[in-house]
Design a protein around this motif. Sequence first.
Motif, PDB file in Angstrom:
ATOM      1  N   TYR A 185       0.813  -1.220   0.000  1.00  0.00           N
ATOM      2  CA  TYR A 185       0.000   0.000   0.000  1.00  0.00           C
ATOM      3  C   TYR A 185       0.849   1.274   0.000  1.00  0.00           C
ATOM      4  N   ALA A 186       2.167   1.137  -0.014  1.00  0.00           N
ATOM      5  CA  ALA A 186       3.041   2.313   0.017  1.00  0.00           C
ATOM      6  C   ALA A 186       3.060   3.009  -1.338  1.00  0.00           C
ATOM      7  N   ASP A 187       3.208   4.326  -1.298  1.00  0.00           N
ATOM      8  CA  ASP A 187       3.369   5.078  -2.544  1.00  0.00           C
ATOM      9  C   ASP A 187       4.695   4.730  -3.208  1.00  0.00           C
ATOM     10  N   VAL A 188       5.742   4.615  -2.413  1.00  0.00           N
ATOM     11  CA  VAL A 188       7.079   4.309  -2.922  1.00  0.00           C
ATOM     12  C   VAL A 188       7.510   2.952  -2.375  1.00  0.00           C
ATOM     13  N   LYS A 189       7.775   2.018  -3.284  1.00  0.00           N
ATOM     14  CA  LYS A 189       8.111   0.645  -2.900  1.00  0.00           C
ATOM     15  C   LYS A 189       9.592   0.402  -3.171  1.00  0.00           C
ATOM     16  N   ILE A 190      10.349   0.080  -2.123  1.00  0.00           N
ATOM     17  CA  ILE A 190      11.807   0.027  -2.190  1.00  0.00           C
ATOM     18  C   ILE A 190      12.304  -1.402  -2.057  1.00  0.00           C
ATOM     19  N   GLY A 191      13.245  -1.793  -2.926  1.00  0.00           N
ATOM     20  CA  GLY A 191      13.828  -3.126  -2.829  1.00  0.00           C
ATOM     21  C   GLY A 191      15.183  -3.190  -3.497  1.00  0.00           C
ATOM     22  N   PHE A 192      15.988  -4.180  -3.094  1.00  0.00           N
ATOM     23  CA  PHE A 192      17.291  -4.454  -3.693  1.00  0.00           C
ATOM     24  C   PHE A 192      17.163  -5.724  -4.528  1.00  0.00           C
ATOM     25  N   TYR A 193      17.528  -5.639  -5.800  1.00  0.00           N
ATOM     26  CA  TYR A 193      17.313  -6.748  -6.716  1.00  0.00           C
ATOM     27  C   TYR A 193      18.601  -7.095  -7.467  1.00  0.00           C
ATOM     28  N   THR A 194      18.625  -8.263  -8.074  1.00  0.00           N
ATOM     29  CA  THR A 194      19.746  -8.657  -8.924  1.00  0.00           C
ATOM     30  C   THR A 194      19.224  -9.082 -10.284  1.00  0.00           C
ATOM     31  N   GLY A 195      20.012  -8.793 -11.315  1.00  0.00           N
ATOM     32  CA  GLY A 195      19.692  -9.232 -12.670  1.00  0.00           C
ATOM     33  C   GLY A 195      18.310  -8.811 -13.133  1.00  0.00           C
ATOM     34  N   ASP A 196      17.687  -9.699 -13.892  1.00  0.00           N
ATOM     35  CA  ASP A 196      16.339  -9.452 -14.402  1.00  0.00           C
ATOM     36  C   ASP A 196      15.341  -9.651 -13.264  1.00  0.00           C
ATOM     37  N   HIS A 197      14.635  -8.586 -12.886  1.00  0.00           N
ATOM     38  CA  HIS A 197      13.702  -8.668 -11.763  1.00  0.00           C
ATOM     39  C   HIS A 197      12.285  -8.268 -12.150  1.00  0.00           C
ATOM     40  N   GLY A 198      11.960  -8.401 -13.458  1.00  0.00           N
ATOM     41  CA  GLY A 198      10.580  -8.305 -13.888  1.00  0.00           C
ATOM     42  C   GLY A 198      10.062  -6.955 -14.299  1.00  0.00           C
ATOM     43  N   ASP A 199      10.935  -5.918 -14.336  1.00  0.00           N
ATOM     44  CA  ASP A 199      10.438  -4.599 -14.729  1.00  0.00           C
ATOM     45  C   ASP A 199      11.004  -4.139 -16.069  1.00  0.00           C
ATOM     46  N   GLY A 200      11.679  -5.052 -16.772  1.00  0.00           N
ATOM     47  CA  GLY A 200      12.250  -4.697 -18.066  1.00  0.00           C
ATOM     48  C   GLY A 200      13.563  -3.956 -17.992  1.00  0.00           C
ATOM     49  N   GLU A 201      14.080  -3.745 -16.790  1.00  0.00           N
ATOM     50  CA  GLU A 201      15.331  -3.019 -16.602  1.00  0.00           C
ATOM     51  C   GLU A 201      16.257  -3.863 -15.737  1.00  0.00           C
ATOM     52  N   ALA A 202      16.839  -4.885 -16.319  1.00  0.00           N
ATOM     53  CA  ALA A 202      17.688  -5.810 -15.568  1.00  0.00           C
ATOM     54  C   ALA A 202      18.958  -5.124 -15.075  1.00  0.00           C
ATOM     55  N   PHE A 203      19.384  -5.485 -13.873  1.00  0.00           N
ATOM     56  CA  PHE A 203      20.654  -4.993 -13.352  1.00  0.00           C
ATOM     57  C   PHE A 203      21.796  -5.835 -13.920  1.00  0.00           C
ATOM     58  N   ASP A 204      22.997  -5.249 -13.906  1.00  0.00           N
ATOM     59  CA  ASP A 204      24.125  -5.855 -14.619  1.00  0.00           C
ATOM     60  C   ASP A 204      25.303  -6.222 -13.731  1.00  0.00           C
ATOM     61  N   GLY A 205      25.089  -6.382 -12.441  1.00  0.00           N
ATOM     62  CA  GLY A 205      26.176  -6.785 -11.568  1.00  0.00           C
ATOM     63  C   GLY A 205      26.956  -5.608 -11.027  1.00  0.00           C
ATOM     64  N   VAL A 206      28.169  -5.876 -10.541  1.00  0.00           N
ATOM     65  CA  VAL A 206      28.974  -4.859  -9.859  1.00  0.00           C
ATOM     66  C   VAL A 206      29.252  -3.675 -10.779  1.00  0.00           C
ATOM     67  N   LEU A 207      29.012  -2.482 -10.233  1.00  0.00           N
ATOM     68  CA  LEU A 207      29.124  -1.212 -10.958  1.00  0.00           C
ATOM     69  C   LEU A 207      28.197  -1.244 -12.166  1.00  0.00           C
ATOM     70  N   GLY A 208      28.526  -0.556 -13.267  1.00  0.00           N
ATOM     71  CA  GLY A 208      27.535  -0.438 -14.329  1.00  0.00           C
ATOM     72  C   GLY A 208      26.346   0.365 -13.832  1.00  0.00           C
ATOM     73  N   VAL A 209      25.145  -0.211 -13.929  1.00  0.00           N
ATOM     74  CA  VAL A 209      23.936   0.455 -13.432  1.00  0.00           C
ATOM     75  C   VAL A 209      23.795   0.193 -11.934  1.00  0.00           C
ATOM     76  N   LEU A 210      23.614   1.273 -11.171  1.00  0.00           N
ATOM     77  CA  LEU A 210      23.538   1.174  -9.713  1.00  0.00           C
ATOM     78  C   LEU A 210      22.114   1.021  -9.203  1.00  0.00           C
TER      79      LEU A 210
END
Length: 340
Positions: A185-210
């Motif tokens: 129910y929060a307006d802003v939902k915060i989480g730490f994710y790795t790799g492809d996490h379902g939003d179309g913007e996969a993370f790429d590991g150490v450094l790169g995209v933070l």
Amino acid sequence: MFPFIIFFSLLFLILLPPASITATHHRHTWRDFKRLQDAEKGSHHSSIVDLKQYLHHFGYLALQETNFTDTFDDDFEQAINVYQSKLGLSVTGNLNYETISHIVSPRCGVPDTLSRWHGKNNYAYFRGQPRWWRKIPMKLSYAFSEVYMIRSLNLATIREVFRRSFDHWSSVIPVTFVEINEYEYADVKIGFYTGDHGDGEAFDGVLGVLAHAFSPEIGKFHLDAAETWAVDFGAEESRVAIDLESVVTHEIGHVLGLAHSSVRDSIMYPSLKPRHKKVDLKLDDIRGVQALYGSNPNFKYGHELSESDISSGNGNEFTTATWNLGTYLLILMIIHKLCM
């Protein structure tokens, strides 16, 4: 003696005016381009194909066909021009030291070109200028995922960092942020994710995209769990450590509706080098967010906020002091190879 002669010869090359390295010298296949991660640990760009994919991802190379070649072509040169202009760099169309150092730096995953400039100012908004449409003064809630968190920092520390980061913004606009336990129910939902996490913007590991955050009123706020997140560089000695508060403060700007700025010292500049802290809002950040929400009645411009803050060339984000001798040598050899 010979290595020193090479070093100072290449140093002379890099100190030449940018205009002396013309685009004509780049029109060849750069097949043996050395891996940039040797210069900046964790860099994900090792060839022109990788650089084209990078520029395409962040909106500078708008091509339908993504089967990129390893050739320095006209589209690539134009993309570099736009990239340099957007980030407040010298516009040369060349892969010079300044441009390469920006490309290999860790950064926010939000594309730079999903924005429009606001008149003559450097701050920018997402297209359509979205914001939270609530009654002013406004209250927004935020919550942390119970599943997608990190263990390297305890939750109390993370909560305190986020509280400070939200306070940076609420001190200048009539918006307050309150933590709640009900994540859904929060307006802003915060989480730490790795790799492809379902939003179309996969993370790429150490450094790169933070990290990345979505424009209003989506409220998704994601950080890459693979990073070495730090709150105290004295306690965290890793050379790839990233200051959590700096990144969180930046992403909150996106949550509020700000896109990336060309002012290097601003919070909303897209990149942040390891072991660098930047948490104070600059005049460009303040003007941008106040144009969306108005001013906090208790906010007053201090002497530390001056017109010089909005100069796109005043930043020290990429000072050479953060580069070691090995980095200098590799980058200089890259520039030298481009001039051949």
